[in-house]
Motif scaffolding. Structure first.
Motif, PDB file in Angstrom:
ATOM      1  N   PHE A   1      33.414  42.076  31.116  1.00 26.60           N
ATOM      2  CA  PHE A   1      32.978  42.418  32.595  1.00 26.60           C
ATOM      3  C   PHE A   1      32.815  41.212  33.423  1.00 26.60           C
ATOM      4  CE2 PHE A   1      30.554  44.013  35.750  1.00 26.60           C
ATOM      5  CZ  PHE A   1      29.376  43.395  35.841  1.00 26.60           C
TER       6      PHE A   1
ATOM      7  N   ASN B   1      46.342  45.001  41.209  1.00 28.25           N
ATOM      8  CA  ASN B   1      44.869  44.865  40.841  1.00 28.25           C
ATOM      9  C   ASN B   1      44.761  46.278  39.973  1.00 28.25           C
ATOM     10  OD1 ASN B   1      45.434  46.572  43.128  1.00 28.25           O
ATOM     11  ND2 ASN B   1      43.345  46.233  43.885  1.00 28.25           N
TER      12      ASN B   1
ATOM     13  N   VAL C   1      38.262  38.070  38.413  1.00 28.20           N
ATOM     14  CA  VAL C   1      39.474  38.194  38.706  1.00 28.20           C
ATOM     15  C   VAL C   1      39.477  39.336  39.716  1.00 28.20           C
ATOM     16  CG1 VAL C   1      41.584  39.402  37.396  1.00 28.20           C
ATOM     17  CG2 VAL C   1      39.952  37.512  36.589  1.00 28.20           C
ATOM     18  N   HIS C   2      38.813  40.396  39.754  1.00 32.34           N
ATOM     19  CA  HIS C   2      39.096  41.561  40.740  1.00 32.34           C
ATOM     20  C   HIS C   2      38.708  41.433  42.149  1.00 32.34           C
ATOM     21  CE1 HIS C   2      37.989  45.669  42.571  1.00 32.34           C
ATOM     22  NE2 HIS C   2      38.953  45.852  42.027  1.00 32.34           N
ATOM     23  N   LEU C   3      37.581  40.288  42.132  1.00 37.60           N
ATOM     24  CA  LEU C   3      37.294  40.007  43.549  1.00 37.60           C
ATOM     25  C   LEU C   3      38.370  38.939  44.265  1.00 37.60           C
ATOM     26  CD1 LEU C   3      33.397  39.539  43.330  1.00 37.60           C
ATOM     27  CD2 LEU C   3      34.587  41.266  44.634  1.00 37.60           C
TER      28      LEU C   3
ATOM     29  N   TYR D   1      41.962  45.963  31.543  1.00 37.70           N
ATOM     30  CA  TYR D   1      40.609  45.818  31.202  1.00 37.70           C
ATOM     31  C   TYR D   1      40.154  47.056  30.444  1.00 37.70           C
ATOM     32  CZ  TYR D   1      35.597  45.318  31.945  1.00 37.70           C
ATOM     33  OH  TYR D   1      34.141  45.134  31.616  1.00 37.70           O
TER      34      TYR D   1
ATOM     35  N   PHE E   1      36.305  39.910  34.298  1.00 41.32           N
ATOM     36  CA  PHE E   1      37.327  40.997  34.948  1.00 41.32           C
ATOM     37  C   PHE E   1      36.663  41.009  36.530  1.00 41.32           C
ATOM     38  CE2 PHE E   1      39.258  44.709  36.398  1.00 41.32           C
ATOM     39  CZ  PHE E   1      38.258  45.480  36.901  1.00 41.32           C
ATOM     40  N   SER E   2      35.454  40.762  36.745  1.00 44.82           N
ATOM     41  CA  SER E   2      34.826  40.822  38.128  1.00 44.82           C
ATOM     42  C   SER E   2      35.155  39.770  39.125  1.00 44.82           C
ATOM     43  CB  SER E   2      33.130  41.133  37.971  1.00 44.82           C
ATOM     44  OG  SER E   2      32.724  39.941  37.444  1.00 44.82           O
TER      45      SER E   2
ATOM     46  N   PHE F   1      30.082  49.606  40.668  1.00 44.24           N
ATOM     47  CA  PHE F   1      30.526  49.051  39.320  1.00 44.24           C
ATOM     48  C   PHE F   1      29.549  48.169  38.803  1.00 44.24           C
ATOM     49  CE2 PHE F   1      33.508  48.156  36.076  1.00 44.24           C
ATOM     50  CZ  PHE F   1      33.622  46.955  35.981  1.00 44.24           C
ATOM     51  N   VAL F   2      29.366  46.888  39.445  1.00 45.31           N
ATOM     52  CA  VAL F   2      28.408  45.884  38.981  1.00 45.31           C
ATOM     53  C   VAL F   2      26.924  46.432  38.674  1.00 45.31           C
ATOM     54  CG1 VAL F   2      27.307  43.759  39.542  1.00 45.31           C
ATOM     55  CG2 VAL F   2      29.677  44.251  40.174  1.00 45.31           C
TER      56      VAL F   2
ATOM     57  N   THR G   1      32.095  50.610  29.230  1.00 48.68           N
ATOM     58  CA  THR G   1      32.763  49.759  30.250  1.00 48.68           C
ATOM     59  C   THR G   1      34.134  50.376  30.744  1.00 48.68           C
ATOM     60  OG1 THR G   1      33.611  48.604  28.414  1.00 48.68           O
ATOM     61  CG2 THR G   1      31.728  47.529  29.597  1.00 48.68           C
TER      62      THR G   1
ATOM     63  N   ASN H   1      27.311  48.450  35.501  1.00 55.48           N
ATOM     64  CA  ASN H   1      27.516  47.757  34.093  1.00 55.48           C
ATOM     65  C   ASN H   1      26.307  47.018  33.760  1.00 55.48           C
ATOM     66  OD1 ASN H   1      29.934  47.218  32.874  1.00 55.48           O
ATOM     67  ND2 ASN H   1      31.032  47.190  34.716  1.00 55.48           N
TER      68      ASN H   1
ATOM     69  N   ILE I   1      45.537  45.297  36.658  1.00 54.02           N
ATOM     70  CA  ILE I   1      44.548  44.459  36.111  1.00 54.02           C
ATOM     71  C   ILE I   1      43.382  45.274  35.335  1.00 54.02           C
ATOM     72  CG2 ILE I   1      42.642  42.810  36.383  1.00 54.02           C
ATOM     73  CD1 ILE I   1      44.713  41.462  38.471  1.00 54.02           C
TER      74      ILE I   1
ATOM     75  N   PHE J   1      33.026  48.402  44.275  1.00 55.53           N
ATOM     76  CA  PHE J   1      32.557  47.359  43.372  1.00 55.53           C
ATOM     77  C   PHE J   1      31.442  47.178  43.107  1.00 55.53           C
ATOM     78  CE2 PHE J   1      33.984  43.742  40.847  1.00 55.53           C
ATOM     79  CZ  PHE J   1      32.973  43.125  41.251  1.00 55.53           C
TER      80      PHE J   1
ATOM     81  N   ASN K   1      41.535  38.244  43.316  1.00 50.92           N
ATOM     82  CA  ASN K   1      42.777  38.686  43.254  1.00 50.92           C
ATOM     83  C   ASN K   1      43.513  39.136  44.971  1.00 50.92           C
ATOM     84  OD1 ASN K   1      45.490  39.393  42.059  1.00 50.92           O
ATOM     85  ND2 ASN K   1      44.507  41.509  42.112  1.00 50.92           N
TER      86      ASN K   1
ATOM     87  N   HIS L   1      24.762  47.234  30.282  1.00 46.32           N
ATOM     88  CA  HIS L   1      24.227  46.218  29.213  1.00 46.32           C
ATOM     89  C   HIS L   1      22.902  45.966  28.866  1.00 46.32           C
ATOM     90  CE1 HIS L   1      28.432  44.972  30.326  1.00 46.32           C
ATOM     91  NE2 HIS L   1      28.793  45.018  28.896  1.00 46.32           N
TER      92      HIS L   1
END
Lengths: 114, 437
Positions: free
Chosen positions: B426, A28, B432-434, A35, B429-430, A98-99, A71, A102, A31, A95, B436, A106
């Motif tokens: 974004f 992870n 995929v991250h959750l 990104y 990715f979110s 993070f959301v 980002t 973001n 990944i 997380f 995974n 945006h």
């Protein structure tokens, strides 16, 4: 002569040890690194385009670059907080931060894009 | 008794407008002309010229220059439309005429013909100087030309000269070429070269000079050569026209009828060019030729017909004017070479030639420049012999409104793409991250 040969050997040894250490990181995190790489690559494309065409709608250029850089920064923060070696806060909280960040990023980007 | 008196008064009032038949803007040719003479012998010795004027429809009023009843205006209204001064030796005008009155007459747009002669008085010289023409200071000087004189049996001092050095202008001298030289005997004048309103219509030849024929020359003459003008015209800025001639004898019947042979040339002309020259130039002075008027100055956006109160930058617009020329009886469309319009704000941003449809309508279409401010449509037309046109119409020009810009800028498409691709990245990715494992 011997010193040059040994510095070259040292560089090669360093490079190999880095590669093997990186191969050992969890999937992870890799990944997230992918990104971040995508975001930086997009930023580079925009800078090269601006260098050729000129900076006419400068606000659009800044908005595009800021979205990529923002980002990338937020993804790096997520990677730090999710890494199992650091036990600062639970990964769900990381997380969620993070959301939210973001979303704000945006929102700002869409307003500044023109 | 009372009723018939009322009928009489009303009939007079109804007929009154028809009794006023005078100079107006619609018919610019003059009608009533005052002719001031030194003595009435001039009326008969110059009768050909006066009969020509009468045949063109002018009312000539002959008066002696020191007649105490002569007046140019009464109760603030001018009684005449033009003035002819055939009185070179007048010392003081009679009545209410003086230099100031004559200058005011010209300043209000009326025309003037002055004929001087040898021993012209200071008054005539002063009037001419006010008009921009300087006669020779020596009062008894005449123009002498030993190579361009008119061959004759009697006069041997070469003061009778035959000149054919005309100005090249069809509008002033008519379209028919004057073949015979013009006889001249009188004083010459010079023009200030800086003055752009005076024109030399008949100049002396390069061998002419101005001096007293009866006395020996002690110093070189001050006026020599082609700088001497024999006949000049002035078109003032208000389009009043003045003719100044140094020889009253030019207008006489004797000169009109006599034959002429220029010294050094073998052709003997039966009739001098005086009559044709003076009749054509009088037609010009009295506005029968070369008088223009401008009507219907219009501007509008391409595709529309009404005049907007202001324009926007980068608009396409059309500007049109109609120019007519007075032909002596009616207004004819004026066909010109180049009339230009300027779109002017401190300096002309656009300078375009108007195109002509041969019926008097001149139009041009151009794009408003990329500068906003208050502009003027300026037309400045000055052609030799024609009235000068000077039009200016102010029009503001505004910049784009905030919603008149293009919505999406094509050069910024990569940036739009990058912003949306980071959003999509974004989102993906979110997930995929959750999810995974």
């Amino acid at each position: 002569m011997a010193r040059e040969k040994s510095s070259k050997d040292n560089a090669q040894a360093l490079f190999h040890s880095l590669r093997s250490a990186y191969a050992a990181t969890p999937v992870n995190l890799k990944i997230i690194d992918l990104y971040v790489g995508f975001a930086v690559f997009t930023a580079l494309i925009q800078v090269v385009y601006m260098a050729t065409v000129g900076s006419f709608p400068f606000n659009s250029f800044l908005s595009g670059v800021l979205s990529c850089v923002g980002t990338a920064v937020l993804a790096v923060c997520l990677r730090i907080q999710v890494n199992k070696e650091f036990k600062d806060l639970p990964p769900e909280r990381a997380f969620a931060d993070f959301v939210l960040c973001n979303l704000v990023l945006h929102l700002v980007i869409m307003n500044f894009l023109g | 008794m009372g009723k018939s008196w009322v009928i009489f008064v009303t009939s007079i009032l109804i007929l009154l407008p028809f009794l006023c038949n005078s100079f107006s803007i619609e018919t610019p040719t003059d009608h009533r002309v005052l002719v001031l003479l030194d003595d009435f012998a001039i009326k008969s010795s110059h009768s050909s010229y006066f009969n020509f004027l009468k045949s063109r429809g002018f009312d000539l009023d002959f008066k002696l220059s020191d007649d105490p009843k002569v007046a140019l205006q009464r109760y603030g209204q001018y009684l005449y439309d033009a003035l002819i001064l055939f009185c070179p030796s007048v010392e003081r005008f009679g009545g209410s005429i003086d230099v100031a009155a004559i200058i005011n007459f010209v300043d209000s747009g009326h025309d003037l013909i002055i004929a001087a002669d040898v021993n012209a008085s200071d008054l005539i010289r002063e009037i001419s100087t006010e008009c921009g023409v300087d006669f020779d200071e020596d009062p008894s000087a005449m123009v002498i030309d030993h190579t361009g004189y008119a061959v004759s049996e009697t006069e041997g001092d070469h003061t009778l000269i035959a000149s054919d050095d005309f100005i090249k202008s069809d509008v002033i001298l008519g379209s028919k070429k004057i073949t015979a030289p013009v006889l001249f005997q009188g004083i010459g004048h010079s023009l200030n070269p800086v003055n752009s309103l005076v024109l030399k219509v008949l100049s002396a030849s390069p061998s002419a000079y101005s001096a007293n024929p009866k006395s020996k020359l002690s110093t070189p003459p001050s006026l020599t050569g082609s700088a001497i003008s024999l006949v000049s015209v002035i078109q003032a800025r208000n389009n009043a026209r003045i003719l100044i001639c140094g020889s009253l004898r030019m207008f006489s019947n004797r000169f009109f009828k006599s034959g002429v042979q220029k010294a050094g040339s073998s052709t003997k002309h039966e009739k001098s060019g005086n009559e044709q020259f003076l009749t054509e130039i009088s037609k010009w002075v009295f506005h029968e030729r070369g008088h223009l008027k401008v009507v219907n100055v219009k501007h509008h956006k391409v595709g529309e017909t009404d005049e907007p109160p202001l324009y926007r930058i980068n608009d396409e617009l059309v500007y049109s004017v109609e120019i007519y020329e007075w032909s002596g009886k009616s207004w004819e469309p004026y066909v010109a070479d180049v009339v230009q319009v300027q779109f002017y704000m401190m300096s002309p941003y656009v300078l375009k030639s108007l195109s002509n449809d041969k019926k008097g309508l001149y139009s041009a279409s151009f794009r408003v420049p990329d500068v906003y401010g208050v502009f003027q449509f300026k037309v400045e037309y000055q052609k030799l012999g024609y009235t000068s046109l000077s039009l200016a119409k102010q029009i503001p020009v505004r910049p784009y409104r905030h919603n008149e810009y293009e919505r999406f800028i094509p050069t910024a498409y990569p940036y739009y793409g990058a912003a949306f691709s980071t959003m999509a990245g974004f989102f993906v990715f979110s997930f995929v991250h959750l999810y995974n494992k």
